[in-house]
Design a protein around this motif. Structure first.
Motif, PDB file in Angstrom:
ATOM      1  N   SER A   1     -65.721  51.798 -31.866  1.00  0.00           N
ATOM      2  CA  SER A   1     -65.871  52.300 -33.228  1.00  0.00           C
ATOM      3  C   SER A   1     -64.539  52.085 -33.921  1.00  0.00           C
ATOM      4  CB  SER A   1     -66.232  53.787 -33.202  1.00  0.00           C
ATOM      5  OG  SER A   1     -66.073  54.344 -34.483  1.00  0.00           O
ATOM      6  N   GLN A   2     -64.549  51.378 -35.048  1.00  0.00           N
ATOM      7  CA  GLN A   2     -63.303  51.066 -35.717  1.00  0.00           C
ATOM      8  C   GLN A   2     -63.486  51.157 -37.227  1.00  0.00           C
ATOM      9  OE1 GLN A   2     -62.492  47.174 -34.095  1.00  0.00           O
ATOM     10  NE2 GLN A   2     -63.753  46.143 -35.612  1.00  0.00           N
ATOM     11  N   ALA A   3     -62.394  50.879 -37.941  1.00  0.00           N
ATOM     12  CA  ALA A   3     -62.393  50.940 -39.402  1.00  0.00           C
ATOM     13  C   ALA A   3     -62.873  52.302 -39.885  1.00  0.00           C
ATOM     14  CB  ALA A   3     -63.250  49.819 -40.004  1.00  0.00           C
ATOM     15  N   GLU A   4     -62.321  53.369 -39.272  1.00  0.00           N
ATOM     16  CA  GLU A   4     -62.660  54.747 -39.630  1.00  0.00           C
ATOM     17  C   GLU A   4     -64.159  54.992 -39.538  1.00  0.00           C
ATOM     18  OE1 GLU A   4     -60.933  55.525 -43.418  1.00  0.00           O
ATOM     19  OE2 GLU A   4     -58.903  55.662 -42.617  1.00  0.00           O
ATOM     20  N   GLY A   5     -64.779  54.444 -38.513  1.00  0.00           N
ATOM     21  CA  GLY A   5     -66.186  54.682 -38.264  1.00  0.00           C
ATOM     22  C   GLY A   5     -67.135  53.870 -39.113  1.00  0.00           C
TER      23      GLY A   5
ATOM     24  N   LEU B   1     -68.895  48.850 -35.993  1.00  0.00           N
ATOM     25  CA  LEU B   1     -69.115  48.861 -34.552  1.00  0.00           C
ATOM     26  C   LEU B   1     -68.841  47.459 -34.043  1.00  0.00           C
ATOM     27  CD1 LEU B   1     -70.172  50.566 -32.131  1.00  0.00           C
ATOM     28  CD2 LEU B   1     -72.431  49.621 -32.619  1.00  0.00           C
ATOM     29  N   CYS B   2     -68.127  47.370 -32.935  1.00  0.00           N
ATOM     30  CA  CYS B   2     -67.676  46.071 -32.453  1.00  0.00           C
ATOM     31  C   CYS B   2     -67.846  45.986 -30.950  1.00  0.00           C
ATOM     32  CB  CYS B   2     -66.208  45.881 -32.834  1.00  0.00           C
ATOM     33  SG  CYS B   2     -65.530  44.262 -32.442  1.00  0.00           S
ATOM     34  N   ALA B   3     -68.293  44.832 -30.456  1.00  0.00           N
ATOM     35  CA  ALA B   3     -68.372  44.563 -29.022  1.00  0.00           C
ATOM     36  C   ALA B   3     -67.305  43.538 -28.672  1.00  0.00           C
ATOM     37  CB  ALA B   3     -69.751  44.040 -28.639  1.00  0.00           C
ATOM     38  N   VAL B   4     -66.485  43.843 -27.631  1.00  0.00           N
ATOM     39  CA  VAL B   4     -65.411  42.937 -27.238  1.00  0.00           C
ATOM     40  C   VAL B   4     -65.450  42.719 -25.732  1.00  0.00           C
ATOM     41  CG1 VAL B   4     -63.961  43.738 -29.146  1.00  0.00           C
ATOM     42  CG2 VAL B   4     -63.693  44.755 -26.878  1.00  0.00           C
ATOM     43  N   ARG B   5     -64.853  41.639 -25.294  1.00  0.00           N
ATOM     44  CA  ARG B   5     -64.660  41.408 -23.871  1.00  0.00           C
ATOM     45  C   ARG B   5     -63.617  42.400 -23.358  1.00  0.00           C
ATOM     46  NH1 ARG B   5     -68.724  38.825 -21.424  1.00  0.00           N
ATOM     47  NH2 ARG B   5     -69.279  36.878 -22.512  1.00  0.00           N
TER      48      ARG B   5
ATOM     49  N   THR C   1     -63.601  39.379 -29.609  1.00  0.00           N
ATOM     50  CA  THR C   1     -64.765  39.936 -30.286  1.00  0.00           C
ATOM     51  C   THR C   1     -66.015  39.125 -29.968  1.00  0.00           C
ATOM     52  OG1 THR C   1     -63.405  40.775 -32.098  1.00  0.00           O
ATOM     53  CG2 THR C   1     -65.763  40.532 -32.524  1.00  0.00           C
ATOM     54  N   LEU C   2     -67.091  39.818 -29.610  1.00  0.00           N
ATOM     55  CA  LEU C   2     -68.390  39.189 -29.347  1.00  0.00           C
ATOM     56  C   LEU C   2     -69.304  39.299 -30.562  1.00  0.00           C
ATOM     57  CD1 LEU C   2     -68.983  40.510 -25.718  1.00  0.00           C
ATOM     58  CD2 LEU C   2     -68.091  38.283 -26.427  1.00  0.00           C
ATOM     59  N   TRP C   3     -69.353  40.469 -31.162  1.00  0.00           N
ATOM     60  CA  TRP C   3     -70.095  40.655 -32.411  1.00  0.00           C
ATOM     61  C   TRP C   3     -69.576  41.894 -33.126  1.00  0.00           C
ATOM     62  CZ3 TRP C   3     -72.135  45.413 -32.279  1.00  0.00           C
ATOM     63  CH2 TRP C   3     -72.660  45.923 -31.087  1.00  0.00           C
ATOM     64  N   THR C   4     -69.889  41.985 -34.411  1.00  0.00           N
ATOM     65  CA  THR C   4     -69.469  43.120 -35.236  1.00  0.00           C
ATOM     66  C   THR C   4     -70.648  43.592 -36.076  1.00  0.00           C
ATOM     67  OG1 THR C   4     -67.190  42.327 -35.362  1.00  0.00           O
ATOM     68  CG2 THR C   4     -67.891  43.904 -37.040  1.00  0.00           C
TER      69      THR C   4
ATOM     70  N   SER D   1     -76.972  43.263 -27.212  1.00  0.00           N
ATOM     71  CA  SER D   1     -76.738  41.825 -27.021  1.00  0.00           C
ATOM     72  C   SER D   1     -76.390  41.101 -28.311  1.00  0.00           C
ATOM     73  CB  SER D   1     -77.974  41.177 -26.388  1.00  0.00           C
ATOM     74  OG  SER D   1     -79.115  41.389 -27.208  1.00  0.00           O
ATOM     75  N   THR D   2     -76.975  41.528 -29.448  1.00  0.00           N
ATOM     76  CA  THR D   2     -76.784  40.784 -30.696  1.00  0.00           C
ATOM     77  C   THR D   2     -76.020  41.550 -31.763  1.00  0.00           C
ATOM     78  OG1 THR D   2     -78.856  41.589 -31.665  1.00  0.00           O
ATOM     79  CG2 THR D   2     -78.972  39.615 -30.261  1.00  0.00           C
ATOM     80  N   GLY D   3     -75.958  42.867 -31.656  1.00  0.00           N
ATOM     81  CA  GLY D   3     -75.310  43.652 -32.691  1.00  0.00           C
ATOM     82  C   GLY D   3     -76.178  43.869 -33.916  1.00  0.00           C
ATOM     83  N   ARG D   4     -77.475  43.596 -33.822  1.00  0.00           N
ATOM     84  CA  ARG D   4     -78.375  43.814 -34.953  1.00  0.00           C
ATOM     85  C   ARG D   4     -79.035  45.188 -34.852  1.00  0.00           C
ATOM     86  NH1 ARG D   4     -81.559  37.972 -35.184  1.00  0.00           N
ATOM     87  NH2 ARG D   4     -79.701  36.697 -35.676  1.00  0.00           N
ATOM     88  N   ARG D   5     -79.317  45.757 -36.024  1.00  0.00           N
ATOM     89  CA  ARG D   5     -79.947  47.075 -36.020  1.00  0.00           C
ATOM     90  C   ARG D   5     -81.381  46.971 -35.519  1.00  0.00           C
ATOM     91  NH1 ARG D   5     -80.008  50.329 -41.542  1.00  0.00           N
ATOM     92  NH2 ARG D   5     -81.932  49.165 -41.944  1.00  0.00           N
ATOM     93  N   ARG D   6     -81.751  47.914 -34.630  1.00  0.00           N
ATOM     94  CA  ARG D   6     -83.096  47.917 -34.051  1.00  0.00           C
ATOM     95  C   ARG D   6     -83.985  48.979 -34.687  1.00  0.00           C
ATOM     96  NH1 ARG D   6     -83.260  45.755 -28.787  1.00  0.00           N
ATOM     97  NH2 ARG D   6     -85.428  46.476 -28.750  1.00  0.00           N
ATOM     98  N   TRP D   7     -83.430  50.183 -34.909  1.00  0.00           N
ATOM     99  CA  TRP D   7     -84.231  51.238 -35.524  1.00  0.00           C
ATOM    100  C   TRP D   7     -83.321  52.358 -36.033  1.00  0.00           C
ATOM    101  CZ3 TRP D   7     -83.248  55.719 -32.926  1.00  0.00           C
ATOM    102  CH2 TRP D   7     -82.970  55.650 -31.545  1.00  0.00           C
ATOM    103  N   ARG D   8     -83.908  53.230 -36.854  1.00  0.00           N
ATOM    104  CA  ARG D   8     -83.225  54.427 -37.333  1.00  0.00           C
ATOM    105  C   ARG D   8     -84.133  55.625 -37.133  1.00  0.00           C
ATOM    106  NH1 ARG D   8     -80.978  54.144 -43.182  1.00  0.00           N
ATOM    107  NH2 ARG D   8     -79.978  56.068 -42.455  1.00  0.00           N
ATOM    108  N   SER D   9     -83.539  56.787 -36.938  1.00  0.00           N
ATOM    109  CA  SER D   9     -84.295  58.016 -36.732  1.00  0.00           C
ATOM    110  C   SER D   9     -83.656  59.129 -37.550  1.00  0.00           C
ATOM    111  CB  SER D   9     -84.305  58.407 -35.247  1.00  0.00           C
ATOM    112  OG  SER D   9     -84.833  59.704 -35.069  1.00  0.00           O
ATOM    113  N   LYS D  10     -84.516  60.042 -38.048  1.00  0.00           N
ATOM    114  CA  LYS D  10     -84.006  61.168 -38.814  1.00  0.00           C
ATOM    115  C   LYS D  10     -83.483  62.289 -37.925  1.00  0.00           C
ATOM    116  CE  LYS D  10     -86.535  60.377 -43.063  1.00  0.00           C
ATOM    117  NZ  LYS D  10     -85.287  59.976 -43.754  1.00  0.00           N
ATOM    118  N   LEU D  11     -83.567  62.116 -36.612  1.00  0.00           N
ATOM    119  CA  LEU D  11     -82.964  63.096 -35.721  1.00  0.00           C
ATOM    120  C   LEU D  11     -81.444  63.060 -35.893  1.00  0.00           C
ATOM    121  CD1 LEU D  11     -84.787  62.946 -32.272  1.00  0.00           C
ATOM    122  CD2 LEU D  11     -84.508  64.941 -33.731  1.00  0.00           C
TER     123      LEU D  11
END
Length: 733
Positions: A465-469, A472-476, A482-485, A519-529
């Motif tokens: 978690s970066q840039a003050e939240g 989101l970033c995945a790194v080796r 960086t793998l994806w952002t 694996s891709t860094g793409r959004r899958r779903w959102r929940s109101k919880l």
């Protein structure tokens, strides 16, 4: 109690200092000796607090009031200088043991001892109140059992931090679990508040348990405000009535201190005098007598310094050879240091164990420090219980070995350490918020990233978690590449807290949850919880702490699988097919991960820093105990009360646990890292060279890594193992 540190003064006012009795955020308590040889306890306040005008006025007023208290069952204030650059106050030094220590070591007091204890404490409170003082911090740790009877200590100024806290609007003053309802509401505390806490203290003495339980501070406060004291262990009608009267919610309905004495009535004919120890159980009386005898030499004036041997050439010597203090040089005069101690900073003096203080040579202090529990392990506060294990071999546990240290953050800043993928990750703050990736073998910095991040390593990939939240970033993990952002959109809550990782997605969010593909860094779903109370992942399941329930979500779709009602769940941990969470009343709930079905419950635990694995759940209970519970049934397998815990200060008591194979690592409030055997809770080894900041210890490459209060990452190796006399492996220093 510990030797003086380099920065400590040699004298305070007319008193020569002998050692440290304790320290806190506001100052230090020393053991001192008057010119006549009398031993005293001296509280010295930090300069920065003395500079507050309201604090100085408060300290001056209450020190004067406390000096007027002259009751038999109080510790007299002997001297004070509230106008000194570092204000101080001296009270009589009382060898013995606190009520807290007596009960935790020897068990609850019988009713025949609680009655005289209640009379002595009520008389002490009466004297304090007649002097125009309200104690505000009566508790088992502030009741000393001495050869001259029970004594109330720390009256008048209670604790130095109280004098500052009370000047802040809407801030409660006191110790959680031992505060009256009006104190919790930050209202004015009058003598009735002390009577309320007298009832709580007597309940603890009679049962061995705090009447308002353990667990999170908010839980205890809620029980106090609602009058939910657990007095089930008290069977004597007179004692139940007395404590119940003291614990009434309305201050005006409680008896006064004199009223408590009236309820008790006169002592029976032939009852032993309170001015001694015969009213106490034999084991406690013997311990008090032993400590009193050992403290006697401290009250005698020291012998004159021995003649100096010219061969020493102005260098202080001990039986371990010459020792020159840091900073010695021309014009500095001789300085001394204590000789090396086999038990490190864990050595203690009279009042917290057993000790011997002698003088030799040029007035050199030689500390030959041992603990009573090292001579008699069966009586030690750290002895494992309910395990059926054979006695622990005598002698202190061996010391861990410091390997390397890397400074990554400012002192007293929050610093957390994680390990994975062959790296140790530390999110430090040394002017700039930077994530450091360290080589676990050497401490060398392999790579860094700016931005103040929460790092969650998952093998070869670490999620940040970066840039003050807002990102989101995945790194080796090995290189930081960086793998994806994933850029958090305006309508989404950013990942400001720990990330929940499942097999397929990463989940974050406060008011609403967002799931991003691993694996891709793409959004899958959102929940109101909401995720503000906590979210964790295990396999293909996401577990959410809602306001009124534990909720299991399918990680791939976000759809609800199960829901288990829990009132304000918190402190969750997952392991062995179970999810564990503590409700607001301090009850631990064990729920099956696959179905959400309840497995078992256990009251009065603190869930912060819990761990689970290997068929066991490890949690913190009252009085510093670590409990090992069977995952399937909740049955207690063993308990371990760690040494040196700062009791009666729940704000700073929480321990942090780290589980690695056969060892449970505990970062404790006494500044010591403990390595416990998961089999029976025995202390295998300890490390106290750097004070941990009580974040979870982690392991990699056979080393243990802790974040220290000074902003360092420290690598510690276990001591080498040698054969044990009973046939099992034993570590040796």
């Amino acid at each position: 109690m510990r030797p003086l540190q380099r920065a400590d003064p040699d004298r305070v006012g007319p008193y020569r200092l002998l050692g440290r009795l304790g320290a806190g955020g506001m100052g230090v308590v020393y053991l001192g000796r008057s010119p006549s040889g009398r031993t005293v306890a001296i509280k010295v306040i930090q300069r920065r607090f003395a500079g507050e005008p309201r604090f100085a006025a408060r300290f001056r007023r209450e020190a004067a009031a406390a000096r007027r208290v002259t009751g038999v069952f109080t510790a007299p204030v002997l001297d004070a200088d509230p106008d000194a650059p570092t204000p101080w106050l001296a009270t009589a030094y009382l060898p013995g043991l606190s009520l807290r220590e007596a009960v935790s070591r020897f068990g609850p007091l019988p009713p025949s001892a609680v009655r005289p204890l209640a009379a002595g404490l009520a008389e002490a409170l009466g004297e304090i109140h007649r002097a125009g003082v309200v104690h505000r911090d009566l508790k088992p740790g502030n009741v000393m059992l001495t050869a001259d009877g029970p004594r109330v200590i720390d009256f008048g100024i209670s604790r130095p931090d109280d004098a500052v806290t009370i000047t802040r609007a809407n801030a409660p003053v006191g110790t959680p679990g031992f505060m009256a309802p009006e104190q919790l509401r930050a209202e004015k505390a009058d003598p009735a508040a002390d009577v309320f806490v007298l009832g709580a203290t007597l309940a603890y003495a009679a049962t061995g348990k705090e009447p308002f339980g353990d667990g999170p501070l908010e839980t205890r406060d809620l029980r106090v405000l609602n009058g939910q004291a657990d007095l089930g262990g008290i069977t004597e009608p007179w004692l139940l009535d007395l404590i119940g009267a003291c614990l009434r919610l309305e201050p005006g309905r409680r008896p006064s201190a004199a009223g408590v004495l009236d309820l008790l009535g006169p002592p029976d004919d032939g009852a032993p005098s309170l001015l001694g120890t015969r009213w106490l159980p034999a084991a406690i009386a013997e311990e008090i007598d032993r400590r009193t005898a050992e403290a006697a030499p401290l009250s005698k004036p020291p012998p004159p310094p021995a003649a100096q041997d010219p061969a020493l050439n102005s260098v202080a010597t001990t039986d371990t050879g010459p020792v020159k203090g840091p900073g010695d040089g021309p014009g500095d005069g001789p300085k001394t240091q204590p000789p090396p101690l086999g038990t490190g900073r864990r050595a203690v003096l009279i009042g917290a164990g057993a000790g011997l203080l002698t003088m030799s040579g040029l007035g050199t202090l030689i500390w030959r420090l041992t603990r009573a529990d090292e001579r008699d392990p069966s009586r030690a506060p750290g002895a494992a219980r309910n395990s059926g294990a054979p006695p622990t071999p005598q002698g202190p546990p061996p010391d861990g070995i410091a390997r390397w240290k890397r400074h990554v953050s400012k002192k007293d800043r929050y610093l957390e350490v994680a390990a994975g993928g062959g790296m140790v990750l530390a999110n430090g703050d040394d002017g700039n918020e930077i994530l450091h990736a360290l080589d676990p073998r050497t401490g060398k910095i392999k790579w860094t990233r700016d931005g103040g991040m929460q790092a969650t390593p998952q093998g070869a990939v670490t999620y940040l978690s970066q840039a003050e939240g807002r990102q989101l970033c995945a790194v080796r993990t090995a290189t930081g590449r960086t793998l994806w952002t994933y850029d958090v959109s305006f309508e989404e809550d950013g990942p400001t807290d720990e990330l929940a990782i499942t097999d397929s997605v990463i989940v974050f969010g406060l008011d609403e949850l967002t799931a991003v593909s691993r694996s891709t860094g793409r959004r899958r779903w959102r929940s109101k919880l909401p995720g503000r109370y906590g979210v964790s992942g295990v396999g293909d399941l996401l577990i959410v702490l809602a306001r009124d329930a534990l909720v299991g979500l399918d990680a791939a779709s976000g759809k609800t699988r199960w829901r288990h009602p829990v009132d304000y769940p918190d402190f969750q941990v997952v392991g062995d097919g179970m999810v564990y969470a503590v409700d607001r009343f301090g009850t631990l709930h064990a729920v099956r991960v696959d179905t959400g079905a309840p497995a078992w419950r256990r009251p009065n635990v603190g869930g912060w820093g819990s761990q689970a694995g290997g068929g066991r759940c490890y949690v913190e209970a009252g009085d510093g105990e670590i409990l090992a519970l069977d995952s399937a049934t909740g049955r207690q397998l063993w308990s371990r009360a760690l040494l040196g815990r700062v009791t009666d200060d729940p704000r700073g008591q929480a321990t942090a646990l780290g589980l690695a194979g056969p060892t449970l690592y505990v970062s404790c409030t006494d500044g010591v890292l403990y390595a416990l055997s998961v089999a029976d809770g025995r202390v295998q080894w300890t490390y106290d060279g750097d004070e941990p900041n009580r974040t979870r210890p982690v392991t990699a490459d056979g080393l243990v890594f802790i974040a220290t209060a000074n902003g360092d990452v420290r690598a510690v190796a276990p001591p080498p193992a040698t054969p044990r006399t009973d046939g099992g492996p034993r570590a040796t220093p």
